[in-house]
Each structure stands twice: as structure tokens, then as C-alpha cells.
Design a protein around this motif. Sequence first.
Motif, PDB file in Angstrom:
ATOM      1  N   HIS A 156     -34.626 -28.850  51.971  1.00 13.73           N
ATOM      2  CA  HIS A 156     -34.153 -28.551  53.368  1.00 13.73           C
ATOM      3  C   HIS A 156     -32.790 -27.428  53.384  1.00 13.73           C
ATOM      4  O   HIS A 156     -32.346 -27.457  54.100  1.00 13.73           O
ATOM      5  CB  HIS A 156     -34.958 -28.440  54.404  1.00 13.73           C
ATOM      6  N   GLY A 157     -32.426 -28.346  51.912  1.00  9.96           N
ATOM      7  CA  GLY A 157     -30.729 -28.019  52.009  1.00  9.96           C
ATOM      8  C   GLY A 157     -30.897 -26.505  50.795  1.00  9.96           C
ATOM      9  O   GLY A 157     -31.078 -25.135  51.332  1.00  9.96           O
ATOM     10  N   LYS A 158     -29.662 -26.558  50.382  1.00  9.54           N
ATOM     11  CA  LYS A 158     -29.324 -25.949  49.222  1.00  9.54           C
ATOM     12  C   LYS A 158     -28.802 -25.792  47.332  1.00  9.54           C
ATOM     13  O   LYS A 158     -28.807 -27.542  47.774  1.00  9.54           O
ATOM     14  CB  LYS A 158     -28.392 -24.983  49.859  1.00  9.54           C
ATOM     15  N   ILE A 159     -29.508 -25.149  46.773  1.00  8.69           N
ATOM     16  CA  ILE A 159     -28.797 -26.370  45.480  1.00  8.69           C
ATOM     17  C   ILE A 159     -28.507 -24.915  44.816  1.00  8.69           C
ATOM     18  O   ILE A 159     -29.426 -23.548  44.431  1.00  8.69           O
ATOM     19  CB  ILE A 159     -30.717 -25.795  44.616  1.00  8.69           C
ATOM     20  N   ASP A 160     -27.632 -24.635  43.674  1.00  8.45           N
ATOM     21  CA  ASP A 160     -25.944 -24.237  42.983  1.00  8.45           C
ATOM     22  C   ASP A 160     -26.858 -25.096  41.774  1.00  8.45           C
ATOM     23  O   ASP A 160     -26.545 -25.845  41.123  1.00  8.45           O
ATOM     24  CB  ASP A 160     -25.176 -24.638  43.833  1.00  8.45           C
ATOM     25  N   THR A 178     -26.764 -29.244  48.460  1.00  5.32           N
ATOM     26  CA  THR A 178     -26.547 -29.768  49.400  1.00  5.32           C
ATOM     27  C   THR A 178     -27.297 -30.448  50.519  1.00  5.32           C
ATOM     28  O   THR A 178     -28.008 -29.154  50.317  1.00  5.32           O
ATOM     29  CB  THR A 178     -25.472 -28.600  49.542  1.00  5.32           C
ATOM     30  N   ASP A 179     -27.841 -30.977  51.278  1.00  9.87           N
ATOM     31  CA  ASP A 179     -28.112 -30.602  52.349  1.00  9.87           C
ATOM     32  C   ASP A 179     -27.385 -30.373  53.808  1.00  9.87           C
ATOM     33  O   ASP A 179     -26.700 -29.224  53.879  1.00  9.87           O
ATOM     34  CB  ASP A 179     -28.552 -32.419  53.024  1.00  9.87           C
ATOM     35  N   LYS A 180     -28.527 -30.363  54.779  1.00 15.33           N
ATOM     36  CA  LYS A 180     -28.466 -29.350  56.122  1.00 15.33           C
ATOM     37  C   LYS A 180     -26.850 -29.596  56.697  1.00 15.33           C
ATOM     38  O   LYS A 180     -26.261 -29.411  56.995  1.00 15.33           O
ATOM     39  CB  LYS A 180     -29.676 -29.681  57.511  1.00 15.33           C
ATOM     40  N   LYS A 181     -26.618 -31.455  56.381  1.00 19.55           N
ATOM     41  CA  LYS A 181     -25.311 -31.884  56.852  1.00 19.55           C
ATOM     42  C   LYS A 181     -24.124 -31.457  56.236  1.00 19.55           C
ATOM     43  O   LYS A 181     -23.471 -32.379  56.388  1.00 19.55           O
ATOM     44  CB  LYS A 181     -25.419 -33.191  57.189  1.00 19.55           C
TER      45      LYS A 181
END
Length: 536
Positions: A184-188, A197-200
Amino acid sequence: MPFINPLSEQLYIQKRKDTVSHFPFLEDKPYVLSCERYFDSIPQKFYDKEAFSDFLNFLNKVKAKHPLILANILTEKEDRLSLAIANLEMINERPIHDLKLPKDYYLSLFLNEHILFDLLKLWEGPFFELLYLVAVVSREERGKPHNLELYDVIEELRFLPTSFGDFLKYKDLFENTIRNGIGHGKIDFMERRTKFTDKKNNSVDKSNDVIVSLFDDLLDTLNGFCFALKVFYFVNKEFLNSKKVNIPISIMLQELTSGASTFKWEIKSCLESTVQGRNQLNIFIDTKLRDITILRSNIFHSGILASELTNKYDVICLQIRNGLGGLAMFDANKVRQINLSHTNPKLEDYVREAYYKKSELLFFAKSNSLNILRKIITMLYIGQILLPIYFRPFYRKYRRKFEVISTYIHSKKWYNVVEASIVLDLTKVGDARMFVKKNYNYIIKKVINESKSDKSLFSSIKLLPARFVTVQIYINNVRVRESRISKTKGKKICSLRLNNTSSIKIANPFPEHTDTIGNYTILWSSYLDEVAFKEG
């Protein structure tokens, strides 16, 4: 021995013999055929042997000290374990586990399509459910409640008493930020690296090669855990029956598929249901069989074996798909009663007492084909069953003493350079060091031939001689993409090199670990211990 289809009895005996030769601790156990995949299938044969030993020893120690706790948790988690193992098998079946990795952004694409979301499934499925068993025992020892999430399970590993084993080392297989970034975050995707990168807004970036290695290590460990759990169920069947612990349906399906599937009779899946207050297991089968005798032989084998594998079901229902389809049903309780009351039960006993003859619906068996045509089809079927039975021992006897798992060949001026990896079959070669010393020339020739086998007849590589050849020789199964010392140490026995060139000069920093025979050089992997000592 469980009831066996008479048509495939000899094949069953041979497969069982092969399995027991690899895993002698299964010798006196009736259900072993699904363990064949752990020496004969990719990626299961890459299973982590230390993880297998750790988990099996843990289960045996808990059985000895806390039998009721173990029985209760296996019963409570039966469905969750079954689902986790089924998901593990689905990932095992993907054709991604023994490939050479692509480069640059093609590797990023490979991660995105095949690795990252399966990594998440492994963590939240089998990794959590299998280590949950370990964490619960730790909590019971400390008198703590065991309503645990994934992160709690990982943290609890540090509190497990050492008498049950060391599971804290498996904590490194879990990356919380990567898990949250995928979930539930972001993948680059960056050049040769991937950032999570996570939600925090916590982030971590890893080399793409490291991510693939993490996935491989996790999968191999979980296959080791799963193999151990399966062996525990098979070896402790009496104990589990006495505690009314059922084998998870996904493990049962694996054994049923390995034991009962045969030519033109393929067990596909199964589904639990309740009919008139009775527990029923529906087994779905695809078949192209037409002869009623052969059909019933496979029906009886599948239904009886399914009844024997677990005490959970009252009725076994075979849903048969071919043409108009079909149906066959067994009273599973009566099958088990027959096994208890008869020393050597015969097929007639099962048919008379446990088979619902009135419920049999085999529409497609009523063929209008001429009798002579049906007889020909039956003879062909029997021949296709018997051929593997007769040729399997010859294949096992004369199969190669080593397997070439990867080759890379390229030309350099007027000669070829070859890099390759092979795995020795220790059941065939015996003393690995002596085999390499006696057969170094043969190994080089085989590798050269294999590296040229897929080249065009008029390719320059096909025509040029191979003058510089390097072969990595392993004694345990390794993936094509494995190359790190940390992963191959303990698996690799040596590097074999042929240098028939005058232009390539290779220094030998470890002469005491090297055998030189003319232009051949064998660098034994004992030098890795020296490297580790110097680095330490």
C-alpha cells in the motif's frame, strides 16, 4: 501399502523406491509420492535443507513437550495452512525460478511482472502461517496470548527457547518497508535498483539482483518448511489421528495427485462441501478414458486413496469431466473400516461395502464405437501405461551422472570461450572429488557439446574450437542465476578450467587448493574457507 491401481502398480513401486532412496526416513510410510517433487521438480528441489531440518525438529520437539498445544494449533490453523500451502504451490508452478536474469530495465520489468507481488503473497501467506506455529509455542512458553499479526510473529522469534531451535535467523527474510511499499505504498524503478516507500514515507532501495535473491531465498526456505510439515503429517499419522488432527486439504491433494493421477486420468482440484449433514470432498477429474473397466479401475484407486488420506470426510465424490461427464461416490468411513478389519483388503471388499454403485453416472462410458475399436483403444492405453514402467529403471540407471544447468559461449578471434555450470548426481558418482579428477576431460567435452547444441549448423561458434572453458561444479541443486559465494558455498565443490590459449593468463592465488593436469586446472572450493578467514 495403500490400495493401488493394478494397471499402474509397478510404476507406483518404482516411484516409491526412487523417493525413499532420496529420503530414507520415509521408507516404512505409506504416503510418500508427493515428496518426489523435492528432488525432481523446479523449484522444490532447491528447498533449503537447513530450514527443513529446523522446522521438522521443531515440530517433533513440540509434539514431545506440548502435544495438546500442537494438536490444537494444527486443528485451529488447518484451513489457513492449507490455503498458504496452496498459494506456495501456485507460485512454485510459475516458469520463473530457473531463468537467467535479464539486464537493466528488463530486469525491472521482470521484478514488476513476476517477483514483487509474489514476494508479498509469500510473506503474508506461507511465511506468516508457518512461522505462526513457532510464535504460538513461544507465546505459550511465556504465558502470553497469541493473537498475532505478521510483524508480531517476526518479533516473537527472538523469544523462542533455544531448546526448540533457532528461528531468529529467518527474520532476515522479511523486509517490512518493502512489504508495505508493495502492499500500500509506492514503488520506484531506477537504474538497476528499486525504491520502496511506505505510507509513513519510510523508504529503502535495493539492487534488483538482491531483490531476486531475497525472493529465491524466501521461496527455498518456505519449501523447506512445507516439506518438513508434510513429512511430519505422514510420519505421525497415528498421533494426529488420535488427536483428531486432519491433514490440510492442499497437502492431501498433492499426495492424491501424485498417487492416483495417471495417463488420461488427471486429478485437477478438490472442494469441500456439506450434504445432508455429512462432510463431502468433491474431487474434480479430467479424463479421456472410454473403456468402462479402465475407468472404474482409476475411479476405485482415486476414491479409496482419498478416503485413506484423511478421517475428515464421510463421502468422497468424484466429479469426472469428459464428454457428458460422470459421477462416482464412496462411503469414506466404510473404506477406513475395511482397512482396519482386513489385513490385505481386496478391491471386491471396497466395491461391495463402500462404493455407491447406484449413484454411479458414467454416461460417456456407453460408447457406440465398435467393440474392435474399443479394444484397440484399450490396448493402446495399457501400452502407454506400461512403457514408462519398463523404461523408467533404464532411464534411472543410465541417466547422466551430472546435469549441465547453464552454458554461455562466445567467440574470441579464432576460438570459442565457454562458461558453464553443472550439478553432480551424488547417488551416481559417489566420491565427487575422485569423479572430477577421473573425468575432467569428459566433463569439458560434454559442456562444449552442450554449449554448441542450439547453434546454427553454419554458425562460426559451431565451427570454431573451444580453447578456454570454465566449469563451476556443484554437488547440490542450484539455480541458473545463482552466482554469489554466500549462496554457493557448501554447494560448489570446485571450478574446472581448460586453457589451451597462449593469450589468456590466469593467476593462481591458491596453489595449495589447486590441482593442475596439463592445461586443465581444478580449483577446489576449500579456498572459500581461506577467503572467509581473511575477510573475517
